[in-house]
Structure formats: structure tokens, C-alpha cells
Design an enzyme around this catalytic site. Structure first.
Site, PDB file in Angstrom:
ATOM      1  N   HIS A  14       1.777 -37.237 -18.011  1.00 56.54           N
ATOM      2  CA  HIS A  14       1.286 -38.241 -18.953  1.00 56.54           C
ATOM      3  C   HIS A  14       2.423 -38.709 -19.855  1.00 56.54           C
ATOM      4  O   HIS A  14       3.207 -37.865 -20.322  1.00 56.54           O
ATOM      5  CB  HIS A  14       0.165 -37.646 -19.815  1.00 56.54           C
ATOM      6  CG  HIS A  14      -0.364 -38.612 -20.834  1.00 56.54           C
ATOM      7  ND1 HIS A  14      -1.129 -39.698 -20.477  1.00 56.54           N
ATOM      8  CD2 HIS A  14      -0.205 -38.666 -22.177  1.00 56.54           C
ATOM      9  CE1 HIS A  14      -1.432 -40.378 -21.575  1.00 56.54           C
ATOM     10  NE2 HIS A  14      -0.875 -39.788 -22.620  1.00 56.54           N
TER      11      HIS A  14
ATOM     12  N   GLY B  31       3.040 -65.868   2.033  1.00 55.85           N
ATOM     13  CA  GLY B  31       3.262 -64.540   2.601  1.00 55.85           C
ATOM     14  C   GLY B  31       4.310 -63.866   1.722  1.00 55.85           C
ATOM     15  O   GLY B  31       4.674 -64.399   0.658  1.00 55.85           O
TER      16      GLY B  31
HETATM   17  N1  LIG Z   1       9.062 -57.585   0.970  1.00 61.08           N
HETATM   18  C1  LIG Z   1       9.016 -57.598   2.297  1.00 61.08           C
HETATM   19  O1  LIG Z   1       8.836 -56.589   2.944  1.00 61.08           O
HETATM   20  C2  LIG Z   1       9.217 -58.867   3.006  1.00 61.08           C
HETATM   21  C3  LIG Z   1       9.689 -59.960   2.321  1.00 61.08           C
HETATM   22  C4  LIG Z   1       9.826 -61.127   3.018  1.00 61.08           C
HETATM   23  C5  LIG Z   1       9.526 -61.176   4.369  1.00 61.08           C
HETATM   24  N2  LIG Z   1       9.095 -60.093   5.002  1.00 61.08           N
HETATM   25  C6  LIG Z   1       8.742 -60.170   6.453  1.00 61.08           C
HETATM   26  O2  LIG Z   1       9.042 -61.450   6.960  1.00 61.08           O
HETATM   27  C7  LIG Z   1       7.917 -61.962   7.666  1.00 61.08           C
HETATM   28  C8  LIG Z   1       7.787 -63.433   7.395  1.00 61.08           C
HETATM   29  O3  LIG Z   1       7.300 -63.619   6.070  1.00 61.08           O
HETATM   30  P1  LIG Z   1       6.593 -64.960   5.634  1.00 61.08           P
HETATM   31  O4  LIG Z   1       6.090 -64.772   4.266  1.00 61.08           O
HETATM   32  O5  LIG Z   1       7.497 -66.102   5.933  1.00 61.08           O
HETATM   33  O6  LIG Z   1       5.439 -65.100   6.699  1.00 61.08           O
HETATM   34  P2  LIG Z   1       3.874 -64.729   6.723  1.00 61.08           P
HETATM   35  O7  LIG Z   1       3.446 -65.058   8.105  1.00 61.08           O
HETATM   36  O8  LIG Z   1       3.634 -63.377   6.227  1.00 61.08           O
HETATM   37  O9  LIG Z   1       3.205 -65.745   5.690  1.00 61.08           O
HETATM   38  C9  LIG Z   1       3.204 -67.122   5.889  1.00 61.08           C
HETATM   39  C10 LIG Z   1       2.015 -67.716   5.156  1.00 61.08           C
HETATM   40  O10 LIG Z   1       2.096 -69.125   5.226  1.00 61.08           O
HETATM   41  C11 LIG Z   1       0.803 -69.652   5.417  1.00 61.08           C
HETATM   42  N3  LIG Z   1       0.915 -70.988   6.001  1.00 61.08           N
HETATM   43  C12 LIG Z   1       1.340 -71.319   7.248  1.00 61.08           C
HETATM   44  N4  LIG Z   1       1.298 -72.646   7.422  1.00 61.08           N
HETATM   45  C13 LIG Z   1       0.838 -73.183   6.253  1.00 61.08           C
HETATM   46  C14 LIG Z   1       0.588 -74.498   5.793  1.00 61.08           C
HETATM   47  N5  LIG Z   1       0.809 -75.574   6.558  1.00 61.08           N
HETATM   48  N6  LIG Z   1       0.131 -74.654   4.542  1.00 61.08           N
HETATM   49  C15 LIG Z   1      -0.087 -73.601   3.729  1.00 61.08           C
HETATM   50  N7  LIG Z   1       0.143 -72.326   4.106  1.00 61.08           N
HETATM   51  C16 LIG Z   1       0.605 -72.122   5.352  1.00 61.08           C
HETATM   52  C17 LIG Z   1       0.139 -68.646   6.339  1.00 61.08           C
HETATM   53  O11 LIG Z   1      -1.263 -68.738   6.259  1.00 61.08           O
HETATM   54  C18 LIG Z   1       0.679 -67.326   5.775  1.00 61.08           C
HETATM   55  O12 LIG Z   1      -0.151 -66.820   4.765  1.00 61.08           O
HETATM   56  C19 LIG Z   1       6.706 -61.197   7.189  1.00 61.08           C
HETATM   57  O13 LIG Z   1       5.869 -60.923   8.280  1.00 61.08           O
HETATM   58  C20 LIG Z   1       7.243 -59.959   6.561  1.00 61.08           C
HETATM   59  O14 LIG Z   1       7.012 -58.863   7.416  1.00 61.08           O
HETATM   60  C21 LIG Z   1       8.911 -58.948   4.341  1.00 61.08           C
END
Ligand SMILES: NC(=O)c1ccc[n+]([C@@H]2O[C@H](COP(=O)([O-])OP(=O)(O)OC[C@H]3O[C@@H](n4cnc5c(N)ncnc54)[C@H](O)[C@@H]3O)[C@@H](O)[C@H]2O)c1
Ligand SMILES: Cc1cc2nc3c(=O)[nH]c(=O)nc-3n(C[C@H](O)[C@H](O)[C@H](O)COP(=O)(O)OP(=O)(O)OC[C@H]3O[C@@H](n4cnc5c(N)ncnc54)[C@H](O)[C@@H]3O)c2cc1C
Length: 471
Positions: A435, A178
Site C-alpha cells: 500500500h 488500432g
Molecule cells: N503497442 C503495440 O504492441 C503495437 C503498437 C502498434 C502496432 N502494433 C501491431 O501492429 C499491427 C497494426 O496496427 P494497426 O493499429 O495499424 O492495425 P489494426 O488492424 O490493429 O487497427 C486498424 C484499425 O483501423 C480501422 N479501420 C480500417 N479501415 C478504416 C476506415 N476506412 N475508417 C476507419 N477505421 C478504419 C480498423 O477497424 C481497425 O480498428 C497491430 O496488429 C499490432 O499488433 C502493436
């Protein structure tokens, strides 16, 4: 001892702080209760330290770009990880201090204790009780760590711990791609850490469009090992962890768990509110007022699991604070969705995602651009990226976009604002494109959308004198 207030806010994070500011416009008889470390998740362990690390990694990576072009003769030595971490913490402390300074004028309204509901108007703080006409829950979220992994705690870290490291390990397995996983995996990899990532699906950085997902997956896989499947911890071996995905196992010094975040609602006594909780333990609430059923209780920010982003937490806190003090609860529209992942290229989802358009059975057309042959991107040595724009078929009204593109954070804002103002692709095409700039790269996507729409396209992109509204 029970004290009585007009409003109580649980949590002094971003949502709680904006709720407080709104409440304080109406009453001085309020309390903010926080049971953890002050300074907000964003400043302490979230947005700010992560972007600090990303920024250092970017600077180091650009030196490698110069080597590649033979413009720098010496190979960049590996950076001093202890120094990097000290710098990240130095910036982190500065941002946290800014938050704490902002709290000074109302510090006597703050109680540093853990709160638990006794009923919808009463909170148990351990050695005292708070009664409030209105209560706002702004308790944020916590990283997800599977229970069975806790025995490997000394190898396991999440973002609450990463920025506290004195130095960095040689190898890291990043579980989950994520926004958190993508940003930090790439940053660590760019400063020379041996990073292997595991992602359950190609929904990298929150992307939902399979075309952009595939592009992002290929892009990240060029410089890091990325495996698709469920991440596992198999055991320990000589001071290292054995981690795995499917049939494959490998060793890593540390695991960075980026598996998502859960609303921090445990121990809050929500069962005493007498309302239904969903499967994640979140009470049913109105997404436009943040009120929980018809209780005098509101839930905002990451705690409600709706849009766990900083600017959304700030908006939601403000709305909850306003509604808590208003005679009648007001309904507020959501801003256009905007989610940006600060990888390079940046990843973004803007407005309606591909997945939501398909689910809603919207009749839409897609316009595409790529950044591989885009002039400015080539000059910058960042000619990698792809954009897909979604527009209503009947009139090419912009609905959403997903992208991975150089400086995509800025393109994403322009697109979000255009969607928010309700413009069509033909309206954008009548605007100037300088551009050579990266925005030019969007033009072919706008043109495709205009071509595919069933609305007849004007012969010229420029407005005729009689069409002009701005003069
Ligand atoms: N740039 C930004 O705006 C930013 C940056 C960081 C976090 N955030 C916020 O923080 C929140 C949390 O972020 P995040 O990235 O921790 O969570 P997320 O829920 O977005 O992503 C977690 C990912 O981990 C995967 N996953 C879970 N269990 C797994 C496993 N056992 N094996 C493999 N993959 C697995 C999931 O399928 C998912 O794709 C987000 O919802 C976001 O809104 C935003
Ligand atoms: C690594 C990382 C990077 C991120 N990057 C970005 C980004 O670039 N852009 C972006 O938009 N978002 C980003 N986010 C998400 C953003 O940080 C959050 O959406 C935002 O900080 C949530 O604010 P909040 O007020 O809901 O929660 P928080 O700031 O977590 O505040 C919750 C407060 O409640 C307190 N609390 C909890 N339970 C209780 C209780 N029972 N009693 C009393 N007090 C309690 C806690 O101590 C805490 O102070 C990132 C998150 C992480 C983890």
C-alpha cells in the site's frame, strides 16, 4: 547461376533474425535474403520510434499537469517540432545501429535482393537463383492504404513516413484507432497538434470487451475529436485535404493512415508453391510449427498475420528456424496472449479476450475494478481506468482480462504471468498487496471473481498454517 544451401531465410526483420540464429546453430550453409532497408520494422519505423515520440509527448503533457495544479506559473510553450523529430530519429538510428551491429558477424551470409519463389525449394533473386532444402518466409507486413487514396500521396502518411518528417503539420486526421492509431494520435495531440481521429468501431487498441471499449472511447474523446464511421478522403482544398466520416467533412494538413497492416507477401510468387492461399493471400500453415502444409517452407512473424507483435515474431522465427533444421517438425505451445497499447492510460488485452470467451461459449465470471477512486492513481493524478478480469466459473481459474489503466503495461504482465502459471483468483488474493500501489486496484476484481465462482470461497484470504505450501 544457382547456389545451393541447407536453408534460406527471406527477410532480415525480427522473425528472420531469430530464425537465422537458430539455423546457424546447426549449419553454416545458409543465406538470409532481404530486399528492403535493413534494421527491422520494430527499430526503424515501429515499436521504437513510436515509443520515443510517445515518451516526449508524455513529458510535455506532465508539464501541463503541473500548470493545471497551479504548481507551474508559466504556460508551457508549444514544443519545437523539428527538434522533437530529430530526437526521435536520433534514438531510432541508435536502435537500428544496434540491429546492424548484431548482423556484422554473419554479414557474408546476407544477400540484399528481393526473393520470389520458383518452386518450394527455389528462389529467383533476379540475376541469380537460390536452391535451399528449407525456406523460411519472414517478410513482415506493410501498412494498408486504399488504392483510391494514392492520388493524395503528398498529404498521406503511414508509419513508414511519419518519423521522416522534418517537422510536424498543424493538423492531422488519424484514420484507424488500432494500437498504431491510438498511440500516435494521442502523442501528436499531446504536443499540440490538432488531431481528429476516425475509427470504424469502438474496438480501440484491439479491445473486444464492450464495457472497456466504451470506457476507452470516452477517455480518448476527452482530449481529441473522435468520430465513429468509415474514414474517407473527399478531395483537396487550397493545399489541405478534405476528409470525412459519414455526413461530416473537415480539413486537415495531413492524414496518418493507421488502417492496419497486411502480410508482405505480394510478389513473393506464393502461387508457385502449389498450395491453397486464404482470402488474404496467406498460405495455410500450422500455427504451432509454422510449416506450410507439408512443404519444406515455413512462414513466421507478421508475414503469417497470426499475432503481429514483436515478441511473437521473435518466438515464431526461432520455432521456424528450429523446425527447419530438425529431423521432425516440432509443435510448440503459444505463450499467453499479451497485447499492450502505449496510450495513457495503457490499454491491454491479456490471455483469452472477452470476444473469444463468448465465441467459445466458455462458462466464465467477470470481476471489475476501476481506477477513478484508487488511492495511488489519485495521488499520481492518473485516476482513470477500468479492468475486467475473466475467470472460469467452476473454480475461479484466471483466463483473461482487458483493461485500460494507469501503468497498465505492468498490471498486464502480472496478469499474463498469473494466467500462464494457472492460478485462481483466490491464489492471488493470498499474496501480498503493498500500500499504496496500483496493483491494489486489481484486488476488488479478484474478489468479485472469487465471490461469483461456484467454488466455495475460503473464509480468509490468508492461508491457514496447514494450507501453506510455501511456508
Ligand atoms: N503497442 C503495440 O504492441 C503495437 C503498437 C502498434 C502496432 N502494433 C501491431 O501492429 C499491427 C497494426 O496496427 P494497426 O493499429 O495499424 O492495425 P489494426 O488492424 O490493429 O487497427 C486498424 C484499425 O483501423 C480501422 N479501420 C480500417 N479501415 C478504416 C476506415 N476506412 N475508417 C476507419 N477505421 C478504419 C480498423 O477497424 C481497425 O480498428 C497491430 O496488429 C499490432 O499488433 C502493436
Ligand atoms: C508503428 C508501429 C509500432 C509498433 N509497436 C509495437 C510495439 O510497441 N510492440 C510490439 O510488440 N509490436 C509493435 N509493432 C509490431 C512489430 O513492429 C512487428 O510485429 C514486428 O516488427 C514484425 O517483425 P517481422 O520480422 O515479422 O517483420 P519485419 O521486421 O518487417 O521484417 C521483414 C523483412 O522482410 C524483408 N522483405 C519483405 N519482402 C521481401 C522479399 N520478397 N524478399 C526479400 N526480403 C523481403 C523486408 O525488407 C524486411 O526487412 C509495431 C508496428 C508498427 C508499425
Amino acid at each position: 547461376m544457382t547456389k545451393t544451401y541447407d536453408a534460406a531465410i527471406i527477410g532480415a526483420g525480427t522473425a528472420g533474425l531469430t530464425a537465422r540464429a537458430e539455423v546457424a546453430r546447426h549449419t553454416d550453409n545458409y543465406v538470409v535474403i532481404d530486399g528492403g532497408t535493413l534494421g527491422t520494422t520494430c527499430a526503424r519505423v515501429g515499436c521504437m520510434p513510436s515509443k520515443s515520440l510517445i515518451s516526449i509527448a508524455k513529458a510535455y503533457h506532465s508539464r501541463q499537469g503541473l500548470e493545471f495544479l497551479n504548481l507551474e506559473n508559466t504556460k508551457a510553450p508549444l514544443p519545437d517540432y523539428a527538434k522533437i523529430m530529430r530526437h526521435v530519429r536520433h534514438l531510432r538510428d541508435r536502435f537500428v545501429a544496434g540491429v546492424e551491429r548484431g548482423m556484422q558477424p554473419w554479414r557474408d551470409h546476407l544477400i540484399q535482393k528481393h526473393a520470389r519463389f520458383i518452386d518450394p525449394n527455389t528462389l529467383d533473386l533476379g540475376d541469380e537463383t537460390v536452391h535451399a532444402d528449407k525456406i523460411i518466409i519472414a517478410t513482415g507486413s506493410k501498412p494498408v492504404i486504399p488504392e483510391s487514396w494514392r492520388k493524395y500521396a503528398k498529404y498521406l502518411m503511414d508509419t513508414d513516413q511519419l518519423f521522416e518528417l522534418e517537422t510536424l503539420p498543424h493538423s492531422v486526421a488519424v484514420f484507424g484507432l488500432g494500437p498504431v492509431g491510438v498511440e500516435l494520435a494521442q502523442a501528436l495531440s499531446r504536443i499540440g497538434i490538432d488531431v481528429t481521429c476516425v475509427t470504424r468501431s469502438k474496438a480501440i487498441g484491439g479491445l473486444t470487451d464492450p464495457d472497456i471499449q466504451n470506457y476507452a472511447f470516452q477517455s480518448l474523446s476527452q482530449n481529441m475529436n473522435v468520430r465513429v464511421g468509415s474514414a474517407e478522403i473527399v478531395g483537396e482544398n487550397g493545399g489541405r485535404l478534405i476528409v470525412g466520416c459519414g455526413d461530416e467533412t473537415w480539413n486537415a494538413d495531413r492524414v496518418l493512415a493507421a488502417l492496419g497492416r497486411h502480410p508482405a507477401l505480394d510478389g513473393l510468387g506464393l502461387e508457385n508453391l502449389g498450395v491453397k492461399l486464404d482470402s488474404r493471400g496467406i498460405p495455410l500453415f500450422d500455427e504451432n510449427t509454422f510449416q506450410i502444409e507439408n512443404l519444406p517452407v515455413f512462414i513466421t512473424g507478421d508475414a503469417n498475420g497470426l499475432r503481429p507483435l514483436l515478441h511473437e515474431a521473435a518466438d515464431e522465427g526461432r520455432i521456424a528456424g528450429y523446425n527447419a533444421m530438425a529431423k521432425e517438425v516440432n509443435c510448440f505451445q503459444k505463450r499467453i496472449y499479451l497485447g499492450i497499447t502505449f496510450s495513457e492510460p495503457n490499454i491491454a488485452v491479456i490471455g483469452k479476450s472477452y470476444k473469444s470467451l463468448i465465441q467459445d461459449k466458455t462458462d466464465f465470471v467477470i470481476g471489475e475494478s476501476d481506477y477513478e477512486h484508487q488511492g495511488r492513481a489519485i495521488i499520481m493524478g492518473q485516476n482513470e481506468g477500468r479492468v475486467r478480469l475473466y475467470a472460469r466459473k467452476t473454480d475461479n481459474l484466471l483466463l483473461g482480462a482487458e483493461l485500460i489503466a494507469p501503468h497498465g503495461e505492468h498490471l498486464a504482465h502480472l496478469l499474463a504471468w498469473a494466467i500462464g502459471f494457472g492460478v485462481r483468483a483466490v491464489d492471488i488474493l493470498s499474496m501480498p498487496f503493498y500500500h499504496p500501489v496500483l496493483e491494489e486496484g486489481l484486488r476488488s476484481a479478484f474478489r468479485q471473481v472469487a465471490d461469483k465462482s461456484t467454488m466455495p470461497k475460503p473464509q480468509f484470504e490468508m492461508l491457514r498454517c496447514q494450507d501453506s505450501v510455501t511456508g
